[in-house]
Design a protein around this motif. Sequence first.
Motif, PDB file in Angstrom:
ATOM      1  N   ARG A 156       0.856  -1.284  -0.104  1.00  0.00           N
ATOM      2  CA  ARG A 156       0.074  -0.009  -0.005  1.00  0.00           C
ATOM      3  C   ARG A 156       0.589   1.218  -0.055  1.00  0.00           C
ATOM      4  O   ARG A 156       0.642   2.083  -0.727  1.00  0.00           O
ATOM      5  N   GLN A 157       1.908   1.485   0.583  1.00  0.00           N
ATOM      6  CA  GLN A 157       2.822   2.247   0.920  1.00  0.00           C
ATOM      7  C   GLN A 157       3.479   2.721  -0.628  1.00  0.00           C
ATOM      8  O   GLN A 157       3.364   3.857  -1.106  1.00  0.00           O
ATOM      9  N   LYS A 158       3.814   1.609  -1.040  1.00  0.00           N
ATOM     10  CA  LYS A 158       4.295   1.710  -2.657  1.00  0.00           C
ATOM     11  C   LYS A 158       3.594   2.115  -3.474  1.00  0.00           C
ATOM     12  O   LYS A 158       3.900   3.175  -4.386  1.00  0.00           O
ATOM     13  N   GLU A 159       2.209   1.948  -3.652  1.00  0.00           N
ATOM     14  CA  GLU A 159       1.276   2.140  -4.416  1.00  0.00           C
ATOM     15  C   GLU A 159       1.038   3.840  -4.201  1.00  0.00           C
ATOM     16  O   GLU A 159       0.778   4.468  -5.195  1.00  0.00           O
ATOM     17  N   LEU A 160       1.015   4.393  -2.841  1.00  0.00           N
ATOM     18  CA  LEU A 160       0.655   5.495  -2.510  1.00  0.00           C
ATOM     19  C   LEU A 160       1.705   6.465  -3.034  1.00  0.00           C
ATOM     20  O   LEU A 160       1.653   7.541  -3.663  1.00  0.00           O
ATOM     21  N   ALA A 161       3.182   5.720  -2.740  1.00  0.00           N
ATOM     22  CA  ALA A 161       4.350   6.644  -3.403  1.00  0.00           C
ATOM     23  C   ALA A 161       4.301   6.938  -4.601  1.00  0.00           C
ATOM     24  O   ALA A 161       4.784   7.738  -5.184  1.00  0.00           O
ATOM     25  N   GLU A 162       3.854   5.739  -5.510  1.00  0.00           N
ATOM     26  CA  GLU A 162       4.001   6.053  -6.932  1.00  0.00           C
ATOM     27  C   GLU A 162       2.800   7.054  -7.436  1.00  0.00           C
ATOM     28  O   GLU A 162       3.011   7.681  -8.358  1.00  0.00           O
ATOM     29  N   LYS A 163       2.042   7.588  -6.696  1.00  0.00           N
ATOM     30  CA  LYS A 163       0.834   8.691  -6.793  1.00  0.00           C
ATOM     31  C   LYS A 163       1.534   9.857  -6.206  1.00  0.00           C
ATOM     32  O   LYS A 163       0.516  10.804  -5.957  1.00  0.00           O
ATOM     33  N   GLY A 164       2.616   9.716  -5.490  1.00  0.00           N
ATOM     34  CA  GLY A 164       3.132  10.909  -5.017  1.00  0.00           C
ATOM     35  C   GLY A 164       2.716  11.272  -3.609  1.00  0.00           C
ATOM     36  O   GLY A 164       2.942  12.411  -3.087  1.00  0.00           O
ATOM     37  N   THR A 165       2.000  10.238  -2.711  1.00  0.00           N
ATOM     38  CA  THR A 165       1.782  10.680  -1.436  1.00  0.00           C
ATOM     39  C   THR A 165       2.490   9.532  -0.527  1.00  0.00           C
ATOM     40  O   THR A 165       2.860   8.498  -0.888  1.00  0.00           O
ATOM     41  N   THR A 166       2.887  10.220   0.577  1.00  0.00           N
ATOM     42  CA  THR A 166       3.737   9.553   1.698  1.00  0.00           C
ATOM     43  C   THR A 166       2.626   9.249   2.797  1.00  0.00           C
ATOM     44  O   THR A 166       1.623   9.953   3.202  1.00  0.00           O
ATOM     45  N   ALA A 167       3.095   7.879   3.426  1.00  0.00           N
ATOM     46  CA  ALA A 167       2.265   7.493   4.619  1.00  0.00           C
ATOM     47  C   ALA A 167       2.974   6.757   5.430  1.00  0.00           C
ATOM     48  O   ALA A 167       4.134   5.998   5.106  1.00  0.00           O
ATOM     49  N   ASP A 168       2.555   6.806   6.891  1.00  0.00           N
ATOM     50  CA  ASP A 168       3.452   6.198   7.832  1.00  0.00           C
ATOM     51  C   ASP A 168       3.304   4.806   7.851  1.00  0.00           C
ATOM     52  O   ASP A 168       1.907   4.533   7.727  1.00  0.00           O
ATOM     53  N   PHE A 169       4.092   4.037   7.896  1.00  0.00           N
ATOM     54  CA  PHE A 169       4.040   2.661   8.148  1.00  0.00           C
ATOM     55  C   PHE A 169       3.119   2.111   9.004  1.00  0.00           C
ATOM     56  O   PHE A 169       2.230   1.205   8.636  1.00  0.00           O
ATOM     57  N   ALA A 170       3.321   2.725  10.168  1.00  0.00           N
ATOM     58  CA  ALA A 170       2.647   2.157  11.340  1.00  0.00           C
ATOM     59  C   ALA A 170       1.097   2.409  11.220  1.00  0.00           C
ATOM     60  O   ALA A 170       0.166   1.782  11.655  1.00  0.00           O
ATOM     61  N   ASP A 171       0.847   3.749  10.674  1.00  0.00           N
ATOM     62  CA  ASP A 171      -0.650   4.130  10.252  1.00  0.00           C
ATOM     63  C   ASP A 171      -1.263   2.997   9.375  1.00  0.00           C
ATOM     64  O   ASP A 171      -2.315   2.809   9.463  1.00  0.00           O
ATOM     65  N   LEU A 172      -0.395   2.903   8.247  1.00  0.00           N
ATOM     66  CA  LEU A 172      -1.003   2.181   7.263  1.00  0.00           C
ATOM     67  C   LEU A 172      -1.411   0.440   7.927  1.00  0.00           C
ATOM     68  O   LEU A 172      -2.585   0.062   7.661  1.00  0.00           O
ATOM     69  N   ILE A 173      -0.350   0.015   8.949  1.00  0.00           N
ATOM     70  CA  ILE A 173      -0.985  -1.011   9.641  1.00  0.00           C
ATOM     71  C   ILE A 173      -2.220  -1.127  10.156  1.00  0.00           C
ATOM     72  O   ILE A 173      -3.046  -1.738  10.065  1.00  0.00           O
ATOM     73  N   LYS A 174      -2.230  -0.055  10.876  1.00  0.00           N
ATOM     74  CA  LYS A 174      -3.345   0.322  11.780  1.00  0.00           C
ATOM     75  C   LYS A 174      -4.608   0.361  10.860  1.00  0.00           C
ATOM     76  O   LYS A 174      -5.553  -0.149  11.182  1.00  0.00           O
ATOM     77  N   ASP A 175      -4.672   1.146   9.870  1.00  0.00           N
ATOM     78  CA  ASP A 175      -5.799   1.217   8.915  1.00  0.00           C
ATOM     79  C   ASP A 175      -6.033  -0.039   8.301  1.00  0.00           C
ATOM     80  O   ASP A 175      -7.169  -0.396   8.449  1.00  0.00           O
ATOM     81  N   ILE A 176      -5.111  -0.644   7.958  1.00  0.00           N
ATOM     82  CA  ILE A 176      -5.803  -2.083   7.297  1.00  0.00           C
ATOM     83  C   ILE A 176      -6.174  -3.180   8.328  1.00  0.00           C
ATOM     84  O   ILE A 176      -7.110  -3.474   7.848  1.00  0.00           O
ATOM     85  N   ASN A 177      -5.611  -2.970   9.478  1.00  0.00           N
ATOM     86  CA  ASN A 177      -6.191  -4.054  10.334  1.00  0.00           C
ATOM     87  C   ASN A 177      -7.432  -3.426  10.840  1.00  0.00           C
ATOM     88  O   ASN A 177      -8.640  -4.515  11.114  1.00  0.00           O
ATOM     89  N   GLU A 178      -7.625  -2.094  10.812  1.00  0.00           N
ATOM     90  CA  GLU A 178      -9.022  -1.711  11.375  1.00  0.00           C
ATOM     91  C   GLU A 178     -10.200  -2.094  10.258  1.00  0.00           C
ATOM     92  O   GLU A 178     -11.213  -2.513  10.387  1.00  0.00           O
ATOM     93  N   ARG A 179      -9.809  -2.006   9.192  1.00  0.00           N
ATOM     94  CA  ARG A 179     -10.769  -2.175   7.910  1.00  0.00           C
ATOM     95  C   ARG A 179     -11.047  -3.790   7.958  1.00  0.00           C
ATOM     96  O   ARG A 179     -12.130  -4.199   7.851  1.00  0.00           O
ATOM     97  N   ASP A 180      -9.856  -4.652   8.102  1.00  0.00           N
ATOM     98  CA  ASP A 180     -10.267  -5.877   8.287  1.00  0.00           C
ATOM     99  C   ASP A 180     -11.081  -6.526   9.129  1.00  0.00           C
ATOM    100  O   ASP A 180     -11.928  -7.209   8.965  1.00  0.00           O
ATOM    101  N   ALA A 181     -10.872  -5.677  10.353  1.00  0.00           N
ATOM    102  CA  ALA A 181     -11.682  -6.230  11.578  1.00  0.00           C
ATOM    103  C   ALA A 181     -13.129  -5.905  11.343  1.00  0.00           C
ATOM    104  O   ALA A 181     -14.109  -6.653  11.296  1.00  0.00           O
ATOM    105  N   LYS A 182     -13.496  -4.546  10.699  1.00  0.00           N
ATOM    106  CA  LYS A 182     -14.811  -4.300  10.214  1.00  0.00           C
ATOM    107  C   LYS A 182     -15.502  -5.244   9.270  1.00  0.00           C
ATOM    108  O   LYS A 182     -16.572  -5.608   9.243  1.00  0.00           O
TER     109      LYS A 182
END
Length: 227
Positions: A156-182
């Motif tokens: 996901r981080q690589k995909e965002l970087a390709e679009k010119g967006t940076t994202a914190d790795f720990a935040d991404l893990i949190k977001d994905i885990n939250e969405r999976d849980a829901k």
Amino acid sequence: MKQIVIAIDGPAASGKSTTAKLTAEKLNYIHVDTGAMYRALTLKIIKDNIDPEDEKSVYNAIRDCKIEFERKNRVTKVLLNGKDVTETIRNKEVTSAVSAISSYKRVRDLMVAQQRRMCTDGGVVLEGRDIGTVVVPNADLKIFMIASIEERAKRRQKELAEKGTTADFADLIKDINERDAKDSNRTESPLKKADDGIILDTSNLTINQQVDFIVNKALEIIKKIDS
Ligand code: DC
């Protein structure tokens, strides 16, 4: 050659979209990204300033929405009421609200009916969360894609970087885990492997290896049906 239906399910960022798209290209099948359908509805809710938690208003706003996939020059565009929303439906706001919108039974019933219509003649690769369990339980081939949380966040981080967006790795893990849980714990059509689904762990596979695995399975099935 018989045209089969292939169902690909799995958690967020497990590589379903790219794999489904390339599999469909190799077999010359239609690719249906069902997550994009729920995302398009979510965009409509955000644009209309409707509270995503207000189920009744959500349903009334989306019931007449028209979602189409338009394929031109090998690029598939998502159209919402005729307007190209392919890029906008990937933004953060939509990603945060989509789990709520996709949890409503009446919303799902509308989408599932459309998805089933797309399968009637075969020759389709559908990807989502409930394809093998609810949308087409009689699909000819069911794949359940998984990958470690670290690998999914990295992708996901690589995909965002390709679009010119940076994202914190720990935040991404949190977001994905939250969405999976829901997605896994909701009452309506939760994310779940079908009993006859084949697990494909992509943690250490390249995209080409993933696609080849599915295409080879599909060709085996087609051969059996045709013989
Ligand atoms: O695959 P995606 O991340 O684009 O999907 C967006 C959301 O839509 C995801 O959080 C769960 C939901 N979804 C669903 O409930 N059922 C599907 N068949 C596909 C997606």
